[in-house]
Scaffold this active site. Structure first.
Site: not given
Ligand code: S3P
Length: 428
Positions: A92, A313
Site C-alpha cells: 500500500g 499496525d
Molecule cells: C504507512 C502508513 C500506515 C501503515 C502502513 C505504512 C506508511 O498506513 O499502516 O503499514 O509507511 O506511511 P496509513 O497511512 O494508511 O495509515
C-alpha cells in the site's frame, strides 16, 4: 507450516530488520534527489523490493547488496515513462506514495498489485491528486487498482484529510513538491511523520504546525546517507512475545522509537509489562533505542482515539497480548483495520478464536476478555496472505498447548523475511 507451540522460554538479543516505512521513503526520495543516496540496514522485505523495482522501471539506477542500497538520484524531474506496468505487489505504501510522485510526472504509467492491493481503497489519494490536476483512471472510477495515471502541471491544495493516514499525507506532500505554491495537508490525528523528517534531511523546507503540514513546490532534494532504524512494528511481535511467554527476557537492539510509532510501548507499559528502554540516541533524523522486555503480569486496558495511528499496525499483536491480560480490553476508533492487507478486525478475531481466545469484533475495533489459556487440537490457522496476521499467529502458537498449522506463512516475507530465524534463535 507446523508452528512451534508451548514454548518454555524466549531469551536473547536480536536486531529486527530495518523499518519498512523508512526504507520505502529512502529509495523514493533518493530517486528524486540530486546525487547518490546510500542506504544501510534497508529492509529487504518484498514490499520495499517492489518499490525498488518500480523506480528501476522509471530509469533509476539502484544497486542492492544485501541490506545496502545505493540510489543514483535523477532529480525531481528526471523519472522516465515506464515501458512496463509498475507492479506494487502487496504494498500500500508503494502504491500511494508512488501515485503522489507520478501525479507530477508528465507521462503515462500503469499500476497493478496483488489480490489484496486490488481490494484496498485508492480514492483516498486519487481524489486529492485529481484535484491538484493529475489524470487518474482505474477500476470503479479510480477507486481500485489497476490504475492508470498521467501527471503533469499541478495546482497546490489545502487538503483536510478525512483519515489519519501517513500514506495519504505523504502522497499529497510529494505531489506538492512539484506544484507552484504551497500545499498543505491537515489530518484529524497525527500519523507517522517519517516523510516530514526525511524530506527535511534531504534539504526540503517542510513546515509543521500542529496537525497541519505544508511544503512549497519547486524545491530540489539533495542526496544523503541514511541508516534505517529497526522497525518497531516488527519489534512489536517480540515485545509481546517476551511479555507473554514464560521465563522470557528479550532485548531488541537499535529499534526506531519515533513518537508517532510508539503506541505499542505506551500500551505495554499501561498493561503492566516489565519493559525498559535504554541507550536512546538520535540517528540521522530518527530516534532509536534498545528495548528489553521480560515475562509480565498484565492487566486489561482501553485503546482508542489519538493513540490509534501510533499503533495501527500493532493491533493484531496487541489483541493477542490482551488475551493474556486480566480483565476486558476494548479497542475502539480502529475501523482503518478493515482496509489493511486483510480486514484485520475479521482475521484477528476469527484466527484467535480458533485457539480459544475470548474475543469479539465490533464496528471499529474489538473486545477481548482475558486471561485465557490458548489451546489447539490439530488446529489450522491462516494468515490470509497478511504478514502481520501470520506473525501474530506464530507468537500465539508459542503460548498454545497442542498443535497448530499456519497456512500461507510465506506472507511474512513482506516485512520480516528473517522472522522465523529470529524466533528460533530466541528459543535456543
Ligand atoms: C504507512 C502508513 C500506515 C501503515 C502502513 C505504512 C506508511 O498506513 O499502516 O503499514 O509507511 O506511511 P496509513 O497511512 O494508511 O495509515
Amino acid at each position: 507450516m507446523e508452528l512451534k507451540t508451548n514454548i518454555h522460554a524466549l531469551r536473547g538479543e536480536i536486531a529486527v530488520p530495518g523499518d519498512k516505512s523508512i526504507s520505502h521513503r529512502a529509495v523514493m526520495f533518493g530517486a528524486l534527489a540530486n546525487g547518490t543516496t546510500r542506504i544501510t540496514n534497508f529492509l529487504t522485505g518484498e514490499d520495499c523490493l517492489s518499490t525498488i523495482d518500480c523506480f528501476r522501471k522509471m530509469g533509476v539506477t539502484i544497486t542492492q547488496n544485501g541490506n545496502e542500497v545505493i540510489v543514483e538520484g535523477k532529480g525531481i524531474e528526471g523519472l522516465k515513462e515506464p515501458t512496463h506496468i509498475l507492479n506494487v505487489g502487496n504494498s500500500g505504501t508503494t502504491t500511494r506514495l508512488l501515485l503522489g510522485i507520478l501525479a507530477a510526472c508528465p507521462f503515462h504509467a500503469c499500476l497493478i498489485g496483488d489480490d489484496s492491493i486490488a481490494k484496498r481503497p485508492m480514492d483516498r489519494v486519487t481524489k486529492p491528486l485529481k484535484q491538484m490536476g493529475a489524470h487518474i483512471d482505474g477500476r470503479e472510477e479510480g477507486r481500485y487498482t489497476p490504475l492508470a495515471i498521467r501527471g503533469g502541471q499541478l495546482q497546490p491544495i489545502t487538503y483536510h484529510s478525512p483519515v489519519a493516514s501517513a500514506q495519504v499525507k505523504s502522497a499529497i506532500l510529494l505531489a506538492g513538491l512539484h506544484a507552484e505554491g504551497t500545499t498543505t495537508v491537515i489530518e484529524p490525528h497525527q500519523s507517522r511523520d517519517h516523510t516530514e523528517r526525511m524530506l527535511r534531511a534531504f534539504g526540503a523546507d517542510v513546515r509543521v504546525d500542529g496537525l497541519s503540514v505544508s511544503v512549497t513546490g519547486r524545491q530540489t532534494l539533495q542526496a544523503i546517507d541514511i541508516e534505517v532504524p529497526g522497525d518497531i512494528s516488527s519489534a512489536a511481535f517480540f515485545l509481546v512475545a517476551g511479555a507473554i511467554v514464560p521465563n522470557s527476557e528479550i532485548t531488541l537492539k537499535h529499534v526506531g522509537i519515533n513518537p508517532t510509532r510508539t503506541g505499542i510501548i505506551d500500551v505495554l507499559i499501561e498493561m503492566g509489562a516489565d519493559i525498559s528502554i535504554e541507550h536512546v540516541r538520535n540517528e540521522d533524523s530518527e530516534p532509536v533505542a534498545d528495548i528489553t522486555v521480560r515475562t509480565s503480569t498484565l492487566k486489561a486496558t482501553h485503546i482508542g482515539g489519538d493513540i490509534i495511528p501510533r499503533l495501527i499496525d500493532e493491533i493484531p499483536i496487541i489483541a493477542l497480548l490482551a488475551t493474556q491480560a486480566e480483565g476486558t480490553t476494548i479497542i475502539t476508533d480502529a475501523s482503518e483495520l478493515k482496509v489493511k492487507e486483510t480486514d484485520r478486525i475479521a482475521t484477528v478475531v476469527s484466527e484467535l478464536r480458533k485457539l480459544g481466545a475470548d474475543i469479539e469484533a465490533t464496528e471499529d475495533g474489538m473486545i477481548i476478555h482475558g486471561k485465557t489459556p490458548l489451546y489447539a487440537e490439530n488446529t489450522v490457522v491462516d494468515s490470509y496472505g497478511d504478514h502481520r496476521i501470520g506473525m501474530m499467529l506464530a507468537i500465539a502458537a508459542c503460548i498454545t498447548k497442542g498443535s497448530v498449522t499456519l497456512q500461507h506463512p510465506e506472507a511474512i516475507a513482506v516485512s520480516y523475511p528473517t522472522f522465523f530465524d529470529h524466533l528460533r534463535m530466541l528459543q535456543s
